[in-house]
Design a protein around this motif. Structure first.
Motif, PDB file in Angstrom:
ATOM      1  N   ASP A   1       0.613  -1.269  -0.240  1.00  0.00           N
ATOM      2  CA  ASP A   1       0.331   0.017  -0.416  1.00  0.00           C
ATOM      3  C   ASP A   1       1.013   1.405  -0.083  1.00  0.00           C
ATOM      4  O   ASP A   1       0.802   2.198  -0.875  1.00  0.00           O
ATOM      5  CB  ASP A   1      -0.826   0.180   1.182  1.00  0.00           C
ATOM      6  N   ALA A   2       1.823   1.607   1.058  1.00  0.00           N
ATOM      7  CA  ALA A   2       3.068   2.375   1.231  1.00  0.00           C
ATOM      8  C   ALA A   2       3.489   2.553  -0.552  1.00  0.00           C
ATOM      9  O   ALA A   2       3.602   3.719  -0.852  1.00  0.00           O
ATOM     10  CB  ALA A   2       3.727   2.098   2.196  1.00  0.00           C
ATOM     11  N   THR A   3       3.470   1.775  -0.756  1.00  0.00           N
ATOM     12  CA  THR A   3       4.861   2.092  -2.422  1.00  0.00           C
ATOM     13  C   THR A   3       3.318   2.133  -3.530  1.00  0.00           C
ATOM     14  O   THR A   3       3.865   3.079  -4.225  1.00  0.00           O
ATOM     15  CB  THR A   3       5.047   0.534  -2.916  1.00  0.00           C
ATOM     16  N   LEU A   4       2.271   2.044  -3.803  1.00  0.00           N
ATOM     17  CA  LEU A   4       1.369   1.562  -4.216  1.00  0.00           C
ATOM     18  C   LEU A   4       0.714   3.623  -4.283  1.00  0.00           C
ATOM     19  O   LEU A   4       0.672   4.001  -4.420  1.00  0.00           O
ATOM     20  CB  LEU A   4       0.092   1.090  -4.503  1.00  0.00           C
ATOM     21  N   ALA A   5       0.735   3.889  -2.793  1.00  0.00           N
ATOM     22  CA  ALA A   5       0.766   5.169  -2.757  1.00  0.00           C
ATOM     23  C   ALA A   5       1.416   5.947  -3.251  1.00  0.00           C
ATOM     24  O   ALA A   5       1.364   7.197  -3.369  1.00  0.00           O
ATOM     25  CB  ALA A   5      -0.149   5.499  -1.181  1.00  0.00           C
ATOM     26  N   TRP A   6       3.099   5.703  -3.058  1.00  0.00           N
ATOM     27  CA  TRP A   6       4.378   6.383  -3.600  1.00  0.00           C
ATOM     28  C   TRP A   6       3.892   6.665  -4.663  1.00  0.00           C
ATOM     29  O   TRP A   6       4.352   8.056  -5.905  1.00  0.00           O
ATOM     30  CB  TRP A   6       4.801   6.780  -3.289  1.00  0.00           C
ATOM     31  N   ALA A   7       3.862   5.913  -5.876  1.00  0.00           N
ATOM     32  CA  ALA A   7       3.510   5.843  -6.887  1.00  0.00           C
ATOM     33  C   ALA A   7       2.209   6.365  -7.840  1.00  0.00           C
ATOM     34  O   ALA A   7       2.726   7.620  -8.757  1.00  0.00           O
ATOM     35  CB  ALA A   7       3.601   4.187  -7.802  1.00  0.00           C
ATOM     36  N   LEU A   8       0.898   6.809  -7.048  1.00  0.00           N
ATOM     37  CA  LEU A   8       0.199   7.306  -7.494  1.00  0.00           C
ATOM     38  C   LEU A   8       0.341   8.894  -7.531  1.00  0.00           C
ATOM     39  O   LEU A   8       0.250   9.610  -7.395  1.00  0.00           O
ATOM     40  CB  LEU A   8      -1.116   6.419  -6.400  1.00  0.00           C
ATOM     41  N   LYS A   9       1.589   9.013  -6.090  1.00  0.00           N
ATOM     42  CA  LYS A   9       1.800  10.397  -6.126  1.00  0.00           C
ATOM     43  C   LYS A   9       2.174  11.552  -6.623  1.00  0.00           C
ATOM     44  O   LYS A   9       2.936  12.621  -6.426  1.00  0.00           O
ATOM     45  CB  LYS A   9       1.782  10.616  -4.697  1.00  0.00           C
ATOM     46  N   HIS A  10       3.140  10.281  -6.899  1.00  0.00           N
ATOM     47  CA  HIS A  10       4.774  10.626  -8.345  1.00  0.00           C
ATOM     48  C   HIS A  10       4.191  10.268  -9.450  1.00  0.00           C
ATOM     49  O   HIS A  10       4.963  10.093 -10.571  1.00  0.00           O
ATOM     50  CB  HIS A  10       5.451   9.913  -7.478  1.00  0.00           C
ATOM     51  N   ASP A  11       3.333   9.890 -10.129  1.00  0.00           N
ATOM     52  CA  ASP A  11       2.963   9.497 -11.559  1.00  0.00           C
ATOM     53  C   ASP A  11       3.505   8.372 -12.563  1.00  0.00           C
ATOM     54  O   ASP A  11       4.577   8.398 -13.285  1.00  0.00           O
ATOM     55  CB  ASP A  11       2.968  11.079 -12.484  1.00  0.00           C
TER      56      ASP A  11
END
Length: 440
Positions: A104-114
């Motif tokens: 979840d943390a990785t997906l959240a980071w990826a979504l916040k950084h396109d």
């Protein structure tokens, strides 16, 4: 991904040695697992074995019970252990070795950084994605960004919300089912397999890089903090559990081969596992099929299940399959079945129903962190072999569950997704269990 067709821990020939070295159990020990190492011959005292830290808090006598397994099974128990037959310990990752979810943390980071590339068709990202989910994602994320280019999820809240809701709840933001069809519910779950599929077009190294940046942020965030992903609120912090790190390092010093077995994407787990001394060769998670070095929506298979779109991931019985296949070299359909004691792990650690099969296969100790999940806690509290070790979560433990676990009626998930009673190895029904190892 990595080729692991050759067993990483021991061959069947070496396993025969393990069967002999693991056979001795001290008279004072708890009873051996059913079908496990024979009792009757006292093992050498554990004086030569590394000791778990006395400075880290464990519930009740759990430290002593885990130490007993190290003393019984470790190669440290004799002054001159042989070169073969190293015992194996295996741990789930999220909420077992660390607090909170690294995927979840990785997906959240990826979504916040396109970092998610727009697929040509959302329906092709998963064989089980519903038309309703395809429409919701297409409408929310749009088609103005060319296929293969990064979606602007950092500013498009609707797109971020649809992706994260499908990952978290298997539903669209309007409440429609995001996945449908037939799958074996003890071998896979579509929304878990969908996470690496979302990173199709990226390289494993890129995904590991995203996970490392998410890791750094999560480790720096205060315990208890939250973050916002679209309009979703999720934990903002992650911590390595000191007790689990100490246990893993002590096991390794005692001669165990220690593996991580996770239902997350393997490049993500790789980014974290080094923090407890486990390298990528000892990390098992969802493995994407690569094309020209890039992640595709395909996933590698296990046992007699070929590569596909997530039909066999390290999930419930899938974790057993991957352990049998990758660690013990078991091929074909046999990889789905419980093996003889010499070809099973000595210690297993988990926190959820996703871990129940491989943790139950352990012949020395079954360590469970209590997150109030039915099947795993039914088996842990039933304690059929006397070797289940239950501990509250080390950080923000859950309070006592107010109702009994429905072991006798609906604690078990069948392959078709229906619920039924939890059965022991002999076929008898596990009675309902009350919760008595908790945080408050």
């Amino acid at each position: 991904m990595r080729n692991r067709s050759v067993p990483a821990a021991l061959s069947f020939a070496a396993a025969a040695v393990l069967a002999l070295t693991a056979a001795a159990v001290p008279a004072a020990a708890t009873p051996p697992a059913a079908g496990g190492p024979a009792a009757g011959t006292a093992a050498s005292p554990g004086a030569h074995c590394p000791q778990l830290s006395g400075k880290l808090h464990w519930y009740g006598d759990n430290r002593a019970r885990l130490q007993r397994t190290i003393d019984e099974r470790g190669r440290c128990r004799t002054p001159h252990p042989g070169p073969e037959g190293r015992p194996v310990a295996a741990f789930d990752w999220d909420n077992t070795v660390v607090k909170n979810d690294t995927t979840d943390a990785t997906l959240a980071w990826a979504l916040k950084h396109d970092k998610i590339l727009r697929p040509a068709s959302w329906s092709r990202t998963s064989k089980w994605l519903t038309p309703a989910a395809d429409r919701a994602l297409t409408e929310a994320c749009g088609t103005s960004v060319p296929a293969g280019r990064p979606l602007r999820t950092s500013t498009n809240t609707r797109c971020t919300d649809e992706i994260f809701e499908i990952r978290a709840e298997a539903k669209t933001m309007s409440g429609r089912a995001a996945f449908a069809g037939a799958w074996n519910h003890r071998r896979t779950v579509p929304q878990y397999a969908w996470v690496p599929q979302l990173f199709a077009g990226r390289t494993p190294a890129q995904l590991t890089g995203y996970a490392k940046q998410a890791r750094d942020e999560a480790l720096a965030a205060p315990v208890g903090s939250k973050q916002t992903v679209g309009t979703h609120t999720i934990p903002g912090y992650i911590r390595y559990y000191p007790q689990q790190k100490d246990l893993i390092q002590t096991l390794r010093r005692a001669g165990f081969n220690v593996y991580i077995v996770s239902a997350g994407a393997e490049p993500v787990t790789d980014a974290w596992a080094g923090g407890v001394g486990v390298d990528s060769a000892h990390t098992i998670a969802i493995r994407s099929v690569l094309r020209h070095g890039r992640i595709t929506t395909g996933t590698e298979g296990c046992g007699d299940t070929p590569a596909g779109q997530g039909e066999a991931i390290p999930y419930i019985d899938g974790k057993r399959c991957w352990i049998n296949q990758d660690i013990y070299g078991v091929k074909g359909a046999a990889a789905w079945h419980r093996q003889r004691p010499a070809h099973r792990i000595a210690l297993g650690g988990g926190d959820a129903n996703t871990d129940v099969t491989f943790v139950g296969d352990a012949t020395g100790a079954h360590l469970v962190l209590n997150r109030n999940q039915d099947e795993v806690m039914c088996r842990a509290y039933d304690d059929a072999d006397g070797r289940w070790v239950i501990n509250p979560m080390f950080i923000e433990p859950l309070p006592r569950r107010s109702t009994a676990y429905p072991c006798s009626t609906s604690g078990y998930t069948n392959p078709d997704g229906s619920l039924g009673p939890v059965l022991r190895q002999d076929g008898s029904v596990v009675p309902d269990q009350s919760d008595h190892v908790h945080g408050g």
